[in-house]
Design an enzyme around this catalytic site. Sequence first.
Site, PDB file in Angstrom:
ATOM      1  N   TYR A  33       5.043  77.543  28.328  1.00  0.00           N
ATOM      2  CA  TYR A  33       4.241  78.081  27.231  1.00  0.00           C
ATOM      3  C   TYR A  33       4.606  79.531  26.971  1.00  0.00           C
ATOM      4  O   TYR A  33       5.311  80.165  27.775  1.00  0.00           O
ATOM      5  CB  TYR A  33       2.745  77.960  27.549  1.00  0.00           C
ATOM      6  CG  TYR A  33       2.227  78.994  28.530  1.00  0.00           C
ATOM      7  CD1 TYR A  33       2.528  78.916  29.884  1.00  0.00           C
ATOM      8  CD2 TYR A  33       1.449  80.069  28.103  1.00  0.00           C
ATOM      9  CE1 TYR A  33       2.065  79.869  30.778  1.00  0.00           C
ATOM     10  CE2 TYR A  33       0.975  81.024  28.994  1.00  0.00           C
ATOM     11  CZ  TYR A  33       1.290  80.917  30.325  1.00  0.00           C
ATOM     12  OH  TYR A  33       0.840  81.870  31.219  1.00  0.00           O
ATOM     13  N   ARG A  52      12.809  83.692  25.844  1.00  0.00           N
ATOM     14  CA  ARG A  52      12.332  83.369  27.203  1.00  0.00           C
ATOM     15  C   ARG A  52      11.988  81.882  27.306  1.00  0.00           C
ATOM     16  O   ARG A  52      12.258  81.235  28.316  1.00  0.00           O
ATOM     17  CB  ARG A  52      11.125  84.233  27.562  1.00  0.00           C
ATOM     18  CG  ARG A  52      10.604  83.967  28.967  1.00  0.00           C
ATOM     19  CD  ARG A  52       9.579  84.986  29.404  1.00  0.00           C
ATOM     20  NE  ARG A  52       8.351  84.927  28.640  1.00  0.00           N
ATOM     21  CZ  ARG A  52       7.338  85.792  28.752  1.00  0.00           C
ATOM     22  NH1 ARG A  52       7.430  86.803  29.610  1.00  0.00           N
ATOM     23  NH2 ARG A  52       6.254  85.663  28.024  1.00  0.00           N
ATOM     24  N   ARG A 100       3.368  56.985  33.820  1.00  0.00           N
ATOM     25  CA  ARG A 100       3.464  57.960  34.905  1.00  0.00           C
ATOM     26  C   ARG A 100       4.522  57.623  35.956  1.00  0.00           C
ATOM     27  O   ARG A 100       4.501  56.546  36.548  1.00  0.00           O
ATOM     28  CB  ARG A 100       2.095  58.120  35.586  1.00  0.00           C
ATOM     29  CG  ARG A 100       2.064  59.250  36.603  1.00  0.00           C
ATOM     30  CD  ARG A 100       0.689  59.421  37.214  1.00  0.00           C
ATOM     31  NE  ARG A 100       0.659  60.568  38.119  1.00  0.00           N
ATOM     32  CZ  ARG A 100       1.060  60.525  39.393  1.00  0.00           C
ATOM     33  NH1 ARG A 100       1.488  59.391  39.911  1.00  0.00           N
ATOM     34  NH2 ARG A 100       1.024  61.622  40.150  1.00  0.00           N
ATOM     35  N   HIS A 102       7.175  60.218  38.764  1.00  0.00           N
ATOM     36  CA  HIS A 102       7.532  61.609  39.046  1.00  0.00           C
ATOM     37  C   HIS A 102       8.834  62.018  38.370  1.00  0.00           C
ATOM     38  O   HIS A 102       8.914  63.078  37.772  1.00  0.00           O
ATOM     39  CB  HIS A 102       7.617  61.839  40.556  1.00  0.00           C
ATOM     40  CG  HIS A 102       6.269  61.971  41.201  1.00  0.00           C
ATOM     41  ND1 HIS A 102       5.395  60.918  41.323  1.00  0.00           N
ATOM     42  CD2 HIS A 102       5.638  63.037  41.736  1.00  0.00           C
ATOM     43  CE1 HIS A 102       4.288  61.327  41.910  1.00  0.00           C
ATOM     44  NE2 HIS A 102       4.408  62.616  42.173  1.00  0.00           N
ATOM     45  N   LYS A 147       7.794  80.335  32.940  1.00  0.00           N
ATOM     46  CA  LYS A 147       6.418  80.428  32.425  1.00  0.00           C
ATOM     47  C   LYS A 147       5.856  79.019  32.254  1.00  0.00           C
ATOM     48  O   LYS A 147       5.673  78.521  31.133  1.00  0.00           O
ATOM     49  CB  LYS A 147       6.407  81.217  31.095  1.00  0.00           C
ATOM     50  CG  LYS A 147       5.024  81.770  30.749  1.00  0.00           C
ATOM     51  CD  LYS A 147       5.133  82.819  29.678  1.00  0.00           C
ATOM     52  CE  LYS A 147       3.793  83.283  29.141  1.00  0.00           C
ATOM     53  NZ  LYS A 147       2.879  83.840  30.106  1.00  0.00           N
ATOM     54  N   GLU A 179       3.038  90.575  41.220  1.00  0.00           N
ATOM     55  CA  GLU A 179       2.509  90.831  39.871  1.00  0.00           C
ATOM     56  C   GLU A 179       1.013  90.532  39.930  1.00  0.00           C
ATOM     57  O   GLU A 179       0.430  90.543  41.008  1.00  0.00           O
ATOM     58  CB  GLU A 179       3.254  89.974  38.837  1.00  0.00           C
ATOM     59  CG  GLU A 179       3.184  88.489  39.109  1.00  0.00           C
ATOM     60  CD  GLU A 179       3.878  87.637  38.042  1.00  0.00           C
ATOM     61  OE1 GLU A 179       4.007  88.087  36.899  1.00  0.00           O
ATOM     62  OE2 GLU A 179       4.266  86.505  38.374  1.00  0.00           O
ATOM     63  N   LEU A 203       6.953  86.747  36.730  1.00  0.00           N
ATOM     64  CA  LEU A 203       7.308  86.449  35.348  1.00  0.00           C
ATOM     65  C   LEU A 203       7.962  87.702  34.765  1.00  0.00           C
ATOM     66  O   LEU A 203       7.456  88.810  34.978  1.00  0.00           O
ATOM     67  CB  LEU A 203       6.057  86.094  34.533  1.00  0.00           C
ATOM     68  CG  LEU A 203       6.405  85.734  33.096  1.00  0.00           C
ATOM     69  CD1 LEU A 203       6.995  84.336  33.026  1.00  0.00           C
ATOM     70  CD2 LEU A 203       5.200  85.837  32.195  1.00  0.00           C
TER      71      LEU A 203
HETATM   72  N1  PDD Z   1       0.319  85.884  30.559  1.00  0.00           N
HETATM   73  N2  PDD Z   1       2.680  87.701  34.666  1.00  0.00           N
HETATM   74  C1  PDD Z   1       1.962  86.573  34.484  1.00  0.00           C
HETATM   75  C2  PDD Z   1       1.674  85.705  35.660  1.00  0.00           C
HETATM   76  C3  PDD Z   1       1.481  86.235  33.205  1.00  0.00           C
HETATM   77  O1  PDD Z   1       0.781  85.103  33.015  1.00  0.00           O
HETATM   78  C4  PDD Z   1       1.759  87.113  32.117  1.00  0.00           C
HETATM   79  C5  PDD Z   1       1.301  86.832  30.715  1.00  0.00           C
HETATM   80  C6  PDD Z   1       2.503  88.284  32.365  1.00  0.00           C
HETATM   81  C7  PDD Z   1       2.869  89.234  31.249  1.00  0.00           C
HETATM   82  O2  PDD Z   1       3.878  88.693  30.445  1.00  0.00           O
HETATM   83  P1  PDD Z   1       4.039  89.137  28.926  1.00  0.00           P
HETATM   84  O3  PDD Z   1       4.149  90.610  28.919  1.00  0.00           O
HETATM   85  O4  PDD Z   1       5.287  88.467  28.491  1.00  0.00           O
HETATM   86  O5  PDD Z   1       2.815  88.650  28.178  1.00  0.00           O
HETATM   87  C8  PDD Z   1       2.950  88.527  33.645  1.00  0.00           C
HETATM   88  C9  PDD Z   1      -0.044  85.356  29.273  1.00  0.00           C
HETATM   89  C10 PDD Z   1      -0.344  86.377  28.257  1.00  0.00           C
HETATM   90  C11 PDD Z   1      -1.129  84.312  29.450  1.00  0.00           C
HETATM   91  O6  PDD Z   1      -0.972  83.509  30.354  1.00  0.00           O
HETATM   92  O7  PDD Z   1      -2.092  84.272  28.689  1.00  0.00           O
END
Ligand code: PDD
Length: 283
Positions: A33, A52, A100, A102, A147, A179, A203
């Site tokens: 996403y 990305r 379903r 895996h 992501k 993070e 991320l």
């Molecule tokens: N989240 N790290 C994680 C685990 C995140 O979920 C996000 C962003 C970031 C920051 O990434 P960016 O600057 O590209 O938004 C770092 C989004 C916004 C969310 O899950 O809603």
Amino acid sequence: MSTVVYLNGERVDYENARISVEDRGFQFGDGIYEVVRVYDRRFFYLDRHLARMKKGAGEIYLNLDFGIDNLERLCRQAVKESGFKDASVYIQVTRGAYPRQHAFPPESSCTWVIIVREALAQPREYYENGVTGITVPDERWSRCNIKTIQLLANSIAKEKAKKAGAYEAIFHRGGCITEASSSNVFIVRDKKLLTHPANNFILHGITRRVVLEIAEKSHIDYSEEVFSLEDLFEAEEVFVSGTMTEIMPLVKIDGKIIGDGVPGEITRSIMNSYELLAKTVDQ
Ligand code: PDD
């Protein structure tokens, strides 16, 4: 003005949007996403988010069969149709529906969704006074650079923060800060900005990259290097960055005051530059 939903390239009513019970996103968290911010009808680095997404799709062997250009076109169209000046665009792509199993389905087409909502600015005082955080062990898998929609560990962490009355939960793995639950973490130590290297444990945030570009342009010394929990507590300044978070100062973590207990000079300078970019970037 209203929330706009596109499902597999078709505009659908929010209430009537339906996906299969066999969708692999639903059953396996098999998808990726993006969340993109729109300021005053201007996209804030949609190009970087889509790049990305393309990279992440490659990492999980997902063929974006609908075409990334088509996705971009519909994102822009959906924002126009919503009528919102300030919006968040949620994009989710899964490996689609299949009985379903895996292993990947021999054939399936992606389920892809775009949701455009109005973005409400966070309270001004959060940015002015700073917010609080907690630390939690990083219990996620080791491919956090992708992501994926598998956000259970992040959700648990955020819930812990919420229960503690804090804004964000900061992850540590083996004593090192990676993070946060939905943002990247920066500290200032000896006037130098530090953030975890862009490897598989974080991320690679779009906002994180923008912060480093601001630092470069503003001649703020910075380094992408690992720092410890101890470094976090002893930092002169701490902030987190993210698409919806923007640049958010943290002034107290696990009950310990950070620096002077107010947003620091370097953080404020980066916040100002970021605000300017939000008023100009259109890509
Ligand atoms: N989240 N790290 C994680 C685990 C995140 O979920 C996000 C962003 C970031 C920051 O990434 P960016 O600057 O590209 O938004 C770092 C989004 C916004 C969310 O899950 O809603």
